[in-house]
Scaffold this motif. Structure first.
Motif, mmCIF file in Angstrom:
data_model
loop_
_atom_site.group_PDB
_atom_site.id
_atom_site.type_symbol
_atom_site.label_atom_id
_atom_site.label_comp_id
_atom_site.label_asym_id
_atom_site.label_seq_id
_atom_site.Cartn_x
_atom_site.Cartn_y
_atom_site.Cartn_z
ATOM 1 N N PRO A 158 38.990 -18.897 20.512
ATOM 2 C CA PRO A 158 37.729 -18.941 21.263
ATOM 3 C C PRO A 158 37.886 -19.856 22.473
ATOM 4 O O PRO A 158 38.532 -20.897 22.381
ATOM 5 N N SER A 159 37.297 -19.450 23.595
ATOM 6 C CA SER A 159 37.578 -20.166 24.838
ATOM 7 C C SER A 159 37.169 -21.628 24.741
ATOM 8 O O SER A 159 37.886 -22.512 25.200
ATOM 9 N N LEU A 160 36.046 -21.895 24.100
ATOM 10 C CA LEU A 160 35.588 -23.277 23.990
ATOM 11 C C LEU A 160 36.621 -24.107 23.220
ATOM 12 O O LEU A 160 36.974 -25.219 23.615
ATOM 13 N N ALA A 161 37.144 -23.518 22.123
ATOM 14 C CA ALA A 161 38.125 -24.231 21.313
ATOM 15 C C ALA A 161 39.388 -24.505 22.132
ATOM 16 O O ALA A 161 39.966 -25.589 22.056
ATOM 17 N N LEU A 162 39.781 -23.535 22.943
ATOM 18 C CA LEU A 162 40.994 -23.710 23.741
ATOM 19 C C LEU A 162 40.823 -24.893 24.699
ATOM 20 O O LEU A 162 41.728 -25.705 24.882
ATOM 21 N N PHE A 163 39.622 -24.984 25.293
ATOM 22 C CA PHE A 163 39.365 -26.114 26.187
ATOM 23 C C PHE A 163 39.491 -27.431 25.429
ATOM 24 O O PHE A 163 40.084 -28.392 25.905
ATOM 25 N N VAL A 164 38.933 -27.466 24.221
ATOM 26 C CA VAL A 164 38.943 -28.713 23.460
ATOM 27 C C VAL A 164 40.364 -29.049 22.983
ATOM 28 O O VAL A 164 40.760 -30.202 22.958
ATOM 29 N N PHE A 165 41.158 -28.007 22.654
ATOM 30 C CA PHE A 165 42.558 -28.244 22.248
ATOM 31 C C PHE A 165 43.335 -28.968 23.333
ATOM 32 O O PHE A 165 44.293 -29.682 23.070
ATOM 33 N N MET A 166 42.955 -28.723 24.577
ATOM 34 C CA MET A 166 43.707 -29.294 25.688
ATOM 35 C C MET A 166 43.471 -30.792 25.836
ATOM 36 O O MET A 166 44.274 -31.500 26.431
ATOM 37 N N ILE A 167 42.338 -31.278 25.296
ATOM 38 C CA ILE A 167 41.958 -32.670 25.562
ATOM 39 C C ILE A 167 42.990 -33.683 25.052
ATOM 40 O O ILE A 167 43.371 -34.584 25.796
ATOM 41 N N PRO A 168 43.484 -33.547 23.790
ATOM 42 C CA PRO A 168 44.477 -34.527 23.337
ATOM 43 C C PRO A 168 45.741 -34.509 24.205
ATOM 44 O O PRO A 168 46.432 -35.519 24.333
ATOM 45 N N LEU A 169 46.057 -33.367 24.782
ATOM 46 C CA LEU A 169 47.282 -33.261 25.575
ATOM 47 C C LEU A 169 47.075 -33.752 26.994
ATOM 48 O O LEU A 169 47.925 -34.424 27.569
ATOM 49 N N LEU A 170 45.951 -33.388 27.583
ATOM 50 C CA LEU A 170 45.790 -33.597 29.027
ATOM 51 C C LEU A 170 44.533 -34.362 29.390
ATOM 52 O O LEU A 170 44.214 -34.500 30.569
ATOM 53 N N GLY A 171 43.792 -34.851 28.392
ATOM 54 C CA GLY A 171 42.586 -35.597 28.722
ATOM 55 C C GLY A 171 41.455 -34.676 29.119
ATOM 56 O O GLY A 171 41.418 -33.518 28.719
ATOM 57 N N ILE A 172 40.522 -35.221 29.916
ATOM 58 C CA ILE A 172 39.397 -34.395 30.338
ATOM 59 C C ILE A 172 39.499 -34.151 31.829
ATOM 60 O O ILE A 172 40.332 -34.728 32.510
ATOM 61 N N GLY A 173 38.648 -33.249 32.323
ATOM 62 C CA GLY A 173 38.610 -32.995 33.753
ATOM 63 C C GLY A 173 39.346 -31.725 34.132
ATOM 64 O O GLY A 173 39.517 -30.815 33.319
ATOM 65 N N GLY A 174 39.808 -31.683 35.387
ATOM 66 C CA GLY A 174 40.406 -30.470 35.931
ATOM 67 C C GLY A 174 41.660 -29.986 35.224
ATOM 68 O O GLY A 174 41.748 -28.815 34.846
ATOM 69 N N PRO A 175 42.666 -30.846 35.010
ATOM 70 C CA PRO A 175 43.947 -30.341 34.486
ATOM 71 C C PRO A 175 43.848 -29.577 33.171
ATOM 72 O O PRO A 175 44.381 -28.473 33.083
ATOM 73 N N PRO A 176 43.157 -30.119 32.127
ATOM 74 C CA PRO A 176 43.115 -29.317 30.898
ATOM 75 C C PRO A 176 42.374 -28.004 31.099
ATOM 76 O O PRO A 176 42.743 -26.986 30.498
ATOM 77 N N ALA A 177 41.351 -28.018 31.953
ATOM 78 C CA ALA A 177 40.615 -26.779 32.199
ATOM 79 C C ALA A 177 41.522 -25.755 32.871
ATOM 80 O O ALA A 177 41.530 -24.577 32.505
ATOM 81 N N VAL A 178 42.312 -26.223 33.835
ATOM 82 C CA VAL A 178 43.203 -25.306 34.541
ATOM 83 C C VAL A 178 44.220 -24.707 33.570
ATOM 84 O O VAL A 178 44.481 -23.503 33.582
ATOM 85 N N VAL A 179 44.767 -25.561 32.685
ATOM 86 C CA VAL A 179 45.773 -25.051 31.741
ATOM 87 C C VAL A 179 45.148 -24.032 30.795
ATOM 88 O O VAL A 179 45.723 -22.968 30.536
#
Lengths: 510, 250
Positions: free
Chosen positions: A354-375
């Motif tokens: 799910p797209s929301l989950a994918l965004f949240v998965f990125m947080i431990p790796l890349l923090g918040i803001g633009g970069p995790p969203a872009v990935v």
């Protein structure tokens, strides 16, 4: 979360490349980022903090209404944000529940162990309460939560956070032995509307909610003392005391200065009377601390351009990167059956997250803001392009592929001269699909602080303001159409004339 | 020129070509003939290296064909298939010259060669800028032949080159093709299922069935000394309609 080091390196490298536009002014004095949760009170408190940071002469950024407690907590730990308003109950019962802390001193210690500090309580206890319409409560003679035991027919609707957290519904049900079966989790703001419409009977409230009065609700008495104390505090990174001691001093001036009534009034001003949170926050500082803060409210156009710019950056980088990687992957998949299965399988699995989950998965790796969203957007854009590249190459008639082979053209030349041009239409169709999905999904990245058109949508949902929602939704829809139109133009330029002729003759032949 | 030794091919359990020996002397036109699925196309595709044989070897101009030298060897082979196999996104000119341009041949040479070939197959020069979708079926086969001849190959491989054309055009092209072959003196291996066409073109006929060569020889050999009953059946199946036509005219 453990990741193979190779993948981690790739993600970090990508993040560094993407971060550059965001941190290019890292040399400026002290830049302090505050965060807030996705409800109005937190956003107002976040604005108060932002004003205070600027008052102390620093550069301030407010990552507003991030998607949930965990997102903020992790962002604070990683240094993506420096401070945010939190509640002692949430710290004790949710975030640090495993430590089983009993006293305030123990809480301070546990925070210090993580490089964090906390102010003294700000003055109001925003505990959870169980709310019901006054009329219904009178009719059923309900006064306490225990009274609910005799009414299993009541429909409960709780905010998603309350539904899941340890100190929320599961514990409440156990403590009071509540029999109700019809219990739904939904957005907290939608719950109020459900109560008003009569489709829901019971919901969770915050003690300072502006809506309690507006919707004529009452809070049922917590007769078994289930809910812990939720004193509002500011948690901040310990290093703030060195980086900007004057900011910490200002934060501490808030201690004991916000009582439940003034908080609830501020909530009502923003939520029910449509005042801007920034203005309300500044008014509070003037009234209470006699601080004259210089606030500038951006005009609607300024905000629109900012959101447009952020959205374009998110879509532009993620889609470009996806095109660059997905076309070669599609080619690879078409060339080798085994690799093809792996590539299409992995891309398919990513798509099912799910797209929301994918965004949240990125947080431990890349923090918040633009970069995790872009990935996240990049990962999401891969599959349609890979699949259409693959299908476009596989759909070329074997006679044509063999003719190219029989001429003696080597594999790479066949790809360049014959196969890719013939797959152009299919590849572009995949890119168009990805682009539209990307523009739409990018609205969700506001939840992890990346801005874009999702920001007004998120605020609109929070404030129940359809106009604000449309301010994000309409430009997003138009942008999707524009991006699609852009690729139609590209197609007109790229599609070989002979293929258009071929399409026309097949059409007229039918 | 071309020598096949014990070449065979299977697809899973299905035998496409049994171990086969075949010799094609230079300058000769050899026609592979037989019913659908007899292995004649498989044989041709094996020669062009489009599929790999399971056993045996193919020697072309003195060298055994391998995956390493097949690209080189293909420049000495021209290949024409039933529908022409033209690239729909390229003009006639680009279709014909694609390999020459890839090999960076001199542009003047390419232009001269193009004119020469369009004269040979009798295509008007203004057609060179058209796309395959703008051509008739017969024109497409002429273009396909031009493309096959562009690099002046020693061997022409033709897989039912006239199979999808209507009878009138087919008849006309048969005559032209034969004249072209005679003029160029190339070695030709052609696949067809039409015995009249085979007789018209071929000095040597190779009749195949179920992956085996049944008989090799001139039409006279096949008609007068059939190696087995099948040869007789195959010939008479196609002679019968002819006989009926002749009868009707009497």
């Amino acid at each position: 979360m453990k990741l193979p080091s190779g993948l981690r390196a790739v993600l970090l490298g990508l993040a560094v490349a993407l971060l550059t536009p965001y941190v290019c002014n890292a040399e400026t004095p002290v830049r302090i980022t505050v965060g807030s949760k996705s409800f109005t009170e937190s956003v107002i408190l976040g604005e108060i903090l932002r004003h205070l940071v600027r008052q102390a002469g620093n550069e301030a950024e407010h990552q507003r209404q991030l998607g949930g407690t965990r997102v903020l907590w992790n962002a604070l730990l990683s240094g993506d944000i420096d401070a945010y308003p939190e509640y002692t109950g949430t710290l004790l019962q949710e975030i640090l529940v495993k430590e089983n802390l009993q006293t305030e001193a123990a809480l301070h210690e546990a925070l210090a162990a993580r490089g964090l500090r906390m102010t003294a309580p700000l003055g109001f206890n925003n505990t959870y309460a169980i709310g019901i319409k006054q009329t219904l409560a009178r009719q059923l003679k309900l006064k306490t939560i225990s009274d609910l035991k005799n009414h299993p027919e009541l429909v409960f609707g709780f905010g998603n956070e309350f539904m899941d957290r340890a100190d929320g519904w599961p514990g409440l049900q156990k403590r009071y032995q509540l029999p109700q079966q019809n219990v739904r989790g939904l957005d907290h703001d939608l719950a109020y509307r459900g109560i008003d419409a009569g489709t829901l009977h019971i919901t969770d409230l915050y003690a300072t909610d502006a809506e309690i009065d507006y919707y004529q609700l009452i809070a049922l008495e917590d007769d078994l003392h289930y809910f812990p104390v939720y004193d509002a505090v500011i948690v901040y990174r310990a290093d703030l005391e060195q980086r900007a001691p004057e900011v910490v001093t200002l934060f501490k001036r808030l201690e004991g200065r916000i009582d439940a009534l003034s908080m609830s009034k501020m909530n009502a001003q923003v939520k029910l009377h449509g005042q801007r949170d920034s203005v309300v926050a500044a008014g509070f500082l003037k009234r209470t601390l006699d601080l004259e803060v210089d606030y500038r409210v951006k005009t609607a156009w300024q905000r629109f351009w900012q959101h447009t710019f952020e959205h374009l950056i998110l879509v532009g980088i993620s889609l470009t990167a996806a095109i660059i990687l997905a076309i070669p992957l599609g080619i690879l998949a078409a060339r080798s059956a085994r690799l093809g299965q792996v590539v299409l399988g992995v891309a398919g699995i990513i798509q099912t997250i799910p797209s929301l989950a994918l965004f949240v998965f990125m947080i431990p790796l890349l923090g918040i803001g633009g970069p995790p969203a872009v990935v996240a957007l990049f990962l999401y854009s891969l599959l349609p392009i890979i699949r259409n590249t693959y299908a476009g190459l596989k759909d070329i008639p074997p006679a044509i592929v063999e003719s190219a082979q029989a001429l003696g053209l080597p594999s790479r030349a066949r790809l360049r001269i014959v196969e890719l041009p013939l797959a152009t239409r299919s590849i572009l169709a995949g890119i168009k699909t990805s682009a539209v999905i990307n523009v739409g999904t990018a609205t969700l990245s506001a939840l992890i602080g990346a801005g874009g058109y999702g920001q007004p949508i998120l605020t609109g949902i929070r404030l129940d303001d359809m106009g604000l929602i449309l301010q994000g939704a309409i430009p997003a829809a138009i942008l999707a159409l524009l991006v699609q139109g852009l690729f139609e133009l590209v197609e007109r330029g790229l599609l070989p004339h002979g293929l258009r002729l071929q399409a026309e003759t097949t059409k007229s032949a039918r | 020129m071309l020598l096949l030794s014990q070449v065979s091919k299977r697809y899973g359990d299905a035998l496409a070509l049994a171990a086969t020996d075949l010799q094609v002397p230079g300058g000769e036109t050899l026609v592979l003939i037989g019913p659908s699925g007899c292995g004649k196309s498989t044989l041709l595709r094996l020669i062009a290296g489009l599929i790999q044989s399971d056993s045996g070897s193919i020697t072309f101009e003195g060298a055994v064909l391998t995956p390493d030298n097949i690209l080189q060897a293909r420049q000495q082979m021209g290949y024409v298939i039933q529908e022409g196999g033209l690239f729909p996104h390229l003009t006639v000119r680009d279709n014909v010259t694609v390999m020459a341009r890839y090999l960076r041949r001199d542009p003047d040479w390419i232009d001269a060669r193009l004119t020469e070939l369009s004269n040979l197959v009798q295509l008007q020069p203004e057609l060179m800028q058209r796309f395959p979708a703008e051509l008739s079926g017969g024109q497409r086969q002429r273009v396909s032949l031009m493309r096959a001849l562009m690099l002046d190959p020693d061997l022409l491989l033709l897989d039912e080159p006239l199979g999808s054309l209507d009878p009138m055009i087919r008849y006309q092209l048969q005559q032209e093709l034969k004249a072209i072959f005679a003029r160029l003196g190339k070695t030709v291996v052609m696949v067809t299922h039409d015995i009249a066409e085979a007789v018209y073109f071929g000095q040597t006929l190779v009749l195949m069935r179920d992956g085996y060569i049944v008989q090799t020889g001139s039409f006279k050999d096949l008609a007068q000394a059939p190696a087995e009953a099948f040869v007789e059946q195959f010939i008479s199946a196609q002679r019968e309609p002819m006989a009926k036509l002749t009868e009707a005219l009497k």
